[in-house]
Design a protein around this motif. Structure first.
Motif, mmCIF file in Angstrom:
data_model
loop_
_atom_site.group_PDB
_atom_site.id
_atom_site.type_symbol
_atom_site.label_atom_id
_atom_site.label_comp_id
_atom_site.label_asym_id
_atom_site.label_seq_id
_atom_site.Cartn_x
_atom_site.Cartn_y
_atom_site.Cartn_z
ATOM 1 N N LYS A 221 13.342 -8.237 16.476
ATOM 2 C CA LYS A 221 13.924 -7.914 17.774
ATOM 3 C C LYS A 221 14.939 -6.793 17.655
ATOM 4 N N LYS A 222 15.758 -6.844 16.596
ATOM 5 C CA LYS A 222 16.770 -5.802 16.397
ATOM 6 C C LYS A 222 16.112 -4.443 16.174
ATOM 7 N N ALA A 223 15.074 -4.434 15.315
ATOM 8 C CA ALA A 223 14.372 -3.171 15.048
ATOM 9 C C ALA A 223 13.697 -2.659 16.310
ATOM 10 N N LEU A 224 13.133 -3.578 17.101
ATOM 11 C CA LEU A 224 12.433 -3.173 18.317
ATOM 12 C C LEU A 224 13.397 -2.597 19.347
ATOM 13 N N ILE A 225 14.559 -3.208 19.496
ATOM 14 C CA ILE A 225 15.550 -2.681 20.449
ATOM 15 C C ILE A 225 16.007 -1.292 20.029
ATOM 16 N N LEU A 226 16.244 -1.102 18.721
ATOM 17 C CA LEU A 226 16.631 0.230 18.251
ATOM 18 C C LEU A 226 15.513 1.240 18.505
ATOM 19 N N ALA A 227 14.268 0.836 18.205
ATOM 20 C CA ALA A 227 13.131 1.738 18.398
ATOM 21 C C ALA A 227 12.994 2.128 19.865
ATOM 22 N N MET A 228 13.030 1.138 20.745
ATOM 23 C CA MET A 228 12.881 1.419 22.170
ATOM 24 C C MET A 228 14.085 2.183 22.711
ATOM 25 N N SER A 258 8.419 1.336 12.562
ATOM 26 C CA SER A 258 7.748 1.021 11.293
ATOM 27 C C SER A 258 8.303 -0.250 10.664
ATOM 28 N N ARG A 259 9.473 -0.700 11.115
ATOM 29 C CA ARG A 259 10.082 -1.917 10.584
ATOM 30 C C ARG A 259 9.654 -3.158 11.359
ATOM 31 N N CYS A 260 8.888 -2.942 12.422
ATOM 32 C CA CYS A 260 8.371 -4.075 13.185
ATOM 33 C C CYS A 260 7.042 -4.518 12.596
ATOM 34 N N GLY A 261 6.695 -5.772 12.790
ATOM 35 C CA GLY A 261 5.448 -6.301 12.253
ATOM 36 C C GLY A 261 4.234 -5.657 12.901
ATOM 37 N N SER A 262 3.143 -5.562 12.153
ATOM 38 C CA SER A 262 1.929 -4.936 12.673
ATOM 39 C C SER A 262 1.362 -5.712 13.857
ATOM 40 N N ALA A 263 1.541 -7.038 13.851
ATOM 41 C CA ALA A 263 1.040 -7.847 14.966
ATOM 42 C C ALA A 263 1.765 -7.490 16.254
ATOM 43 N N LEU A 264 3.068 -7.231 16.147
ATOM 44 C CA LEU A 264 3.846 -6.843 17.327
ATOM 45 C C LEU A 264 3.400 -5.488 17.845
ATOM 46 N N LEU A 265 3.247 -4.507 16.967
ATOM 47 C CA LEU A 265 2.856 -3.162 17.379
ATOM 48 C C LEU A 265 1.462 -3.154 17.987
ATOM 49 N N ALA A 266 0.614 -4.100 17.564
ATOM 50 C CA ALA A 266 -0.746 -4.152 18.076
ATOM 51 C C ALA A 266 -0.814 -4.742 19.477
ATOM 52 N N SER A 267 0.269 -5.384 19.910
ATOM 53 C CA SER A 267 0.228 -6.099 21.186
ATOM 54 C C SER A 267 0.963 -5.379 22.307
ATOM 55 N N VAL A 268 1.659 -4.288 22.021
ATOM 56 C CA VAL A 268 2.389 -3.547 23.053
ATOM 57 C C VAL A 268 2.010 -2.075 23.003
ATOM 58 N N ASP A 269 2.143 -1.396 24.164
ATOM 59 C CA ASP A 269 1.730 0.009 24.222
ATOM 60 C C ASP A 269 2.864 0.981 23.932
ATOM 61 N N ASN A 270 4.080 0.485 23.712
ATOM 62 C CA ASN A 270 5.222 1.377 23.466
ATOM 63 C C ASN A 270 4.976 2.319 22.297
ATOM 64 N N PHE A 271 4.393 1.765 21.222
ATOM 65 C CA PHE A 271 4.173 2.566 20.016
ATOM 66 C C PHE A 271 3.196 3.708 20.297
ATOM 67 N N ALA A 272 2.160 3.428 21.086
ATOM 68 C CA ALA A 272 1.188 4.469 21.420
ATOM 69 C C ALA A 272 1.824 5.565 22.271
ATOM 70 N N VAL A 273 2.633 5.162 23.241
ATOM 71 C CA VAL A 273 3.302 6.139 24.108
ATOM 72 C C VAL A 273 4.238 7.021 23.293
ATOM 73 N N LEU A 274 4.911 6.430 22.309
ATOM 74 C CA LEU A 274 5.804 7.207 21.445
ATOM 75 C C LEU A 274 5.028 8.285 20.698
ATOM 76 N N GLN A 275 3.842 7.948 20.173
ATOM 77 C CA GLN A 275 3.049 8.937 19.441
ATOM 78 C C GLN A 275 2.679 10.113 20.347
ATOM 79 N N LEU A 276 2.311 9.811 21.593
ATOM 80 C CA LEU A 276 2.007 10.878 22.552
ATOM 81 C C LEU A 276 3.230 11.756 22.794
ATOM 82 N N ASP A 277 4.388 11.132 22.940
ATOM 83 C CA ASP A 277 5.609 11.897 23.222
ATOM 84 C C ASP A 277 5.972 12.813 22.052
ATOM 85 N N VAL A 278 5.779 12.340 20.818
ATOM 86 C CA VAL A 278 6.081 13.172 19.647
ATOM 87 C C VAL A 278 5.186 14.413 19.642
ATOM 88 N N VAL A 279 3.883 14.226 19.849
ATOM 89 C CA VAL A 279 2.956 15.368 19.827
ATOM 90 C C VAL A 279 3.205 16.274 21.022
#
Length: 596
Positions: A221-228, A258-279
């Motif tokens: 949760k801490k890593a996710l809040i920092l990431a978001m 990257s510090r969040c579990g893979s199961a968490l990243l697979a269940s939310v779209d935030n990570f995908a949106v971040l990749q789009l924003d970087v590119v």
């Protein structure tokens, strides 16, 4: 960009025919070109590309020079361990778009030394070096961070001070840039530690698409809040067109994800949106030469969308009832894929992706009259835009959809009010039983709102504290029995961590008298007198959006960057996308008048 497209096509053709331009007859021993053979090659390739011989010949010579220089660089590296790295400089620093910039350096030197050299050579005051989407740390060496011979490093300006500004002003700009990241991280770290047990403090919950808190392990949760948090800050800077500073925050968000579990990243779209924003920032900064990183990020985004939404977005349809709003993400994804395919020389794939983009754009580009009608009904521009896209442009359906969403949000607020009112009543009840309000609030939070369980936790905590106090009092009684005074006995026990034998020896050594300094001293590891405040872990939850509790206020700058609308990331006007679509069509039709 057209130059990169032509060079990519020529490299494919040379590879197919196994032509090595760095070897004779195309290159002489002196590294000069074999003019006649190069000319014949250009004449043979130009009809296949429908281009002038001179244009093809110029591109072939660029490729030949690159290959010769690469060979020299390999030889130098083998003999001297001096590597050659390519620098992707800011656009306003480049001499021209065709000339590549290189730097020769050992790989065991600190990044700070390389930063200083680049800054001095190109007149850049404050810069960061980016390798494959990661910011290089200045206090580590190049090889420790994956830099190799012929690596490409992006040079990102951190502060673009005008030459007329005084040095003090430049230093202030640099300080502000660095502190922006530090303030963001510190602010969200504080918020990640808060669990909502203290009514007066703003805190963050992470909720699903419907605003319902979901639980994950506290550390994630801490890593996710920092990431978001970093992501929200980066998106805020993107809206202000501050793409260099935005990219710094987005890369920090990527590191936290990257510090969040893979199961968490697979269940939310935030990570995908971040990749789009970087590119998208790469595009805005004209750093699309970072092809490998850009391509891999877009692939990760596409894979993540597939997992989150379903192969045909059936999961998204089941959760939200429609898919129209999320289509803007796929438009941006396919548009960036088209752009990278073109730069790689794959025109067919670029056209294929662009056709998807144009189909999506025709559905998502809204009728201005319908927008005005919805806004005249009292709906906001954002609500009108998202509503029309969700209902495929149907005005009546959009109005009903927006009204239903407003009602759902109001019901969510009502449930939150009732929950907090009930919670306050329970805390008051526990307080009446003799417990402090702070301890009661923390116990109730730890017990997930179960008043009986909270009462048990408080009793156990009180019993443990009482046992500790009884044990301490017993030790004091032993020292009193030996004839020492109470105040010096208590001080001796504090200084020795409660060990009776050590305390006795200390008092004997000092003849039963302790100096004022020793009497006032306490060990650095001393625990507070009440342990309940430190006995509870932070609760947590997960989702695709931040939810600020109703009575929270935006009390600092990090909260100001968090949108109060859960679908802010979908509210794209498509103005930038429209400009890029027009540019891509120009390039793919054979025009070369624009630069991306």
């Amino acid at each position: 960009m057209s130059d990169q497209n032509l060079e990519a096509k020529l490299k494919q053709m040379l590879k197919q025919e196994k032509i090595q331009l760095w070897n004779p007859p195309f290159s002489e021993d002196s590294s000069e070109p074999g003019h006649q053979h190069m000319k014949e090659l250009a004449e043979r390739f130009s009809p296949l590309l429908c281009l002038q011989v001179e244009e093809v010949g110029g591109a072939l010579e660029v490729i030949r020079q690159q290959a010769v220089n690469r060979g020299k660089g390999n030889k130098t590296f083998r003999e001297t361990n001096v590597a050659t790295v390519e620098l992707l400089l800011p656009r306003d620093t480049r001499k021209d778009d065709k000339t590549k910039s290189h730097l020769e350096t050992r790989l065991d030197v600190l990044v700070q030394e390389v930063v200083d050299r680049i800054g001095e050579e190109y007149g850049l005051k404050y810069i960061k070096l980016i390798l494959n989407g990661k910011t290089l740390s200045v206090d580590q060496s190049l090889d420790q961070q994956g830099v190799k011979n012929h690596s490409k490093m992006m040079v990102l300006k951190v502060s673009d001070a005008e030459w007329k500004l005084q040095l003090s002003e430049e230093e202030e700009k640099k300080k502000n840039q660095k502190e922006s990241l530090q303030r963001t991280q510190k602010g969200f770290q504080i918020l990640s530690e808060r669990d909502g047990s203290e009514d007066s403090s703003p805190f963050l919950e992470i909720a699903d698409q419907r605003g319902n808190p979901l639980k994950i392990p506290p550390q994630e949760k801490k890593a996710l809040i920092l990431a978001m948090g970093f992501h929200e800050k980066g998106r805020s800077l993107m809206k202000k067109k501050q793409f260099d500073n935005a990219l710094c925050h987005l890369l920090q968000a990527d590191e936290q994800f990257s510090r969040c579990g893979s199961a968490l990243l697979a269940s939310v779209d935030n990570f995908a949106v971040l990749q789009l924003d970087v590119v998208w920032c790469y595009r805005a900064l004209e750093a699309l030469s970072c092809l490998d990183d850009g391509r891999s990020r877009l692939q990760r985004a596409e894979d993540c969308f597939l997992r989150c939404y379903g192969e045909r977005q059936q999961r998204l349809l089941m959760i939200k009832g429609n898919t129209g709003r999320e289509e803007v993400l796929f438009l941006r994804l396919h548009l960036l894929q088209s752009l990278l395919s073109y730069i790689e020389g794959n025109d067919a794939q670029a056209r294929h992706q662009l056709s998807k983009v144009e189909a999506l754009y025709s559905r998502l580009c809204l009728d201005s009259e319908k927008m005005d009608q919805l806004m005249s009904l009292g709906f906001t521009e954002r609500e009108a835009r998202l509503g029309l896209r969700a209902c495929e442009g149907d005005l009546q359906e959009a109005a009903l959809h927006i009204s239903n969403q407003r009602q759902e949000r109001e019901e969510l607020k009502q449930r939150e009010r009732k929950r907090r009112s009930r919670r306050s009543e329970v805390i008051s009840t526990l307080t009446e039983l003799g417990f402090s309000r702070r301890d009661a609030a923390r116990a109730l939070h730890h017990a997930d709102g179960d008043v009986d369980k909270a009462y048990g936790i408080l009793l156990d905590s009180s019993g443990s504290a009482q046992a500790t106090n009884n044990n301490t009092e017993g030790c004091v009684e032993q020292l009193l029995y030996l004839g020492f005074q109470r105040d010096v006995s208590e001080a001796a026990l504090r200084l020795t961590g409660g060990d009776v034998q050590s305390a006795t020896q200390l008092l004997l050594d000092n003849q039963g008298v302790l100096s004022p300094e020793l009497m006032a001293e306490s060990p650095s590891s001393e625990e507070p007198s009440t342990s309940s405040s430190n006995s509870f872990s932070t609760s947590s939850s997960t989702s695709t959006g931040f939810v600020l509790t109703e009575d929270s206020e935006l009390v600092n700058e990090v909260l100001e960057d968090i949108s109060r609308h859960e679908e802010d990331y979908l509210d794209l006007t498509l103005e930038e996308e429209s400009e890029l679509i027009t540019t891509m069509k120009t390039y793919l039709s054979g025009g070369h008048t624009h630069t991306v």
